[in-house]
Write an enzyme that holds these catalytic residues in place. Structure first.
Site, PDB file in Angstrom:
ATOM      1  CG  HIS A 104     -30.032 -12.592 105.089  1.00 52.55           C
ATOM      2  ND1 HIS A 104     -30.550 -11.863 106.135  1.00 52.55           N
ATOM      3  CD2 HIS A 104     -30.444 -13.873 105.275  1.00 52.55           C
ATOM      4  CE1 HIS A 104     -31.262 -12.674 106.916  1.00 52.55           C
ATOM      5  NE2 HIS A 104     -31.211 -13.898 106.421  1.00 52.55           N
ATOM      6  CD  GLU A 105     -29.343 -17.106 103.488  1.00 50.75           C
ATOM      7  OE1 GLU A 105     -29.024 -17.753 104.509  1.00 50.75           O
ATOM      8  OE2 GLU A 105     -30.497 -16.681 103.296  1.00 50.75           O
ATOM      9  CG  HIS A 108     -28.054 -16.720 108.660  1.00 45.94           C
ATOM     10  ND1 HIS A 108     -28.616 -16.333 109.852  1.00 45.94           N
ATOM     11  CD2 HIS A 108     -29.028 -16.552 107.721  1.00 45.94           C
ATOM     12  CE1 HIS A 108     -29.875 -15.931 109.636  1.00 45.94           C
ATOM     13  NE2 HIS A 108     -30.138 -16.053 108.353  1.00 45.94           N
ATOM     14  CG  HIS A 112     -21.995 -21.587 112.487  1.00 44.68           C
ATOM     15  ND1 HIS A 112     -21.505 -22.490 111.569  1.00 44.68           N
ATOM     16  CD2 HIS A 112     -22.150 -22.280 113.644  1.00 44.68           C
ATOM     17  CE1 HIS A 112     -21.383 -23.665 112.155  1.00 44.68           C
ATOM     18  NE2 HIS A 112     -21.768 -23.581 113.405  1.00 44.68           N
TER      19      HIS A 112
HETATM   20 ZN    ZN Z   1     -31.822 -15.688 107.268  1.00 38.67          ZN
END
Ligand code: ZN
Length: 235
Positions: A104-105, A108, A112
């Site tokens: 999940h990270e 991100h 980005h």
């Molecule tokens: Zn998150």
């Protein structure tokens, strides 16, 4: 006259209580789901850290470092320093929960790298949202203490400030959902998780997303309460 307590009790307070209950339920569900899938080891044997590195490499992202951060459920991606921080319970763990959170990270970090629009909008709202959440209550309290025209102005400014903080929470939702969708897709396509394991990761990420929904819902209820209080005073 029989129940004097009822008259002094502000009924709009029920909205705040409802919000608190929603948040408590979501975080309890998150904790139980996370702890359940923390005990199921992924067959790939990759730790959260190794899975993150593998996912970033596959996504062609070579300028993001993976670090450890203290605490529980403190995992996050920091776009300013391009660092993906995994908590103690994720970094060294090979559980489905740990690998799911790490992915999940990475989602991100991919947002980005690709300039995903909702992430940009969310980033640009940070200073406004911080200002809003700092000023909202002082403005509202001043507005409630005073009477007359200036009190209405303070209340309206307070509502505006609170709305900025709520808007930030709402914009956070697509960012979080998208990161989890990316995570599930890459866990499946990379073979880091098998089909049956993906169900566990989906449950963990779904429960995490629910805490964001609960947070936004509870803020909306609080905002509604302030608007009702302000409306009652105008009459
Ligand atoms: Zn998150």
């Amino acid at each position: 006259m029989m129940y004097p307590m009822y008259y002094s009790l502000d009924p709009t307070y029920l909205l705040v209580i409802a919000g608190v209950l929603i948040c408590l339920a979501a975080s309890a569900r998150m904790r139980s789901t996370f702890s359940r899938y923390s005990r199921v080891q992924s067959r790939s044997g990759l730790t959260g850290m190794q899975a993150a590195q593998e996912i970033l490499r596959r996504a062609g992202i070579y300028d993001v470092r993976v670090e450890r951060v203290a605490g529980n459920l403190t995992d996050h991606y920091d776009p300013r320093s391009k660092v993906l921080r995994l908590s103690d319970s994720t970094y060294h763990s090979t559980s489905l929960a740990a690998v799911g959170v790490a992915a999940h990270e990475c989602g991100h970090a991919m947002q980005h790298a690709q300039g995903y629009a909702p992430l940009k909008i969310r980033g640009s709202l940070v200073p406004l949202a911080n200002m809003g959440s700092t000023l909202a209550w002082p403005l509202i309290i001043i507005g409630l203490i005073f009477t007359g025209r200036s009190s209405e102005m303070f209340l309206n400014l307070g509502i505006l400030a609170f709305s900025l903080a709520v808007l930030f929470q709402i914009v956070t939702l697509p960012v979080e959902f998208n990161a989890s969708n990316r995570a599930i897709r890459i866990l499946a396509s990379s073979g880091i998780m098998y089909e049956d394991e993906l169900k566990g990761a989906k449950k963990v990420l779904g429960a995490a997303a629910l805490t964001y929904v609960a947070g936004a819902a509870s803020s909306i209820l609080q905002l509604l309460r302030i608007i009702l209080i302000a409306g009652n005073r105008r009459r």
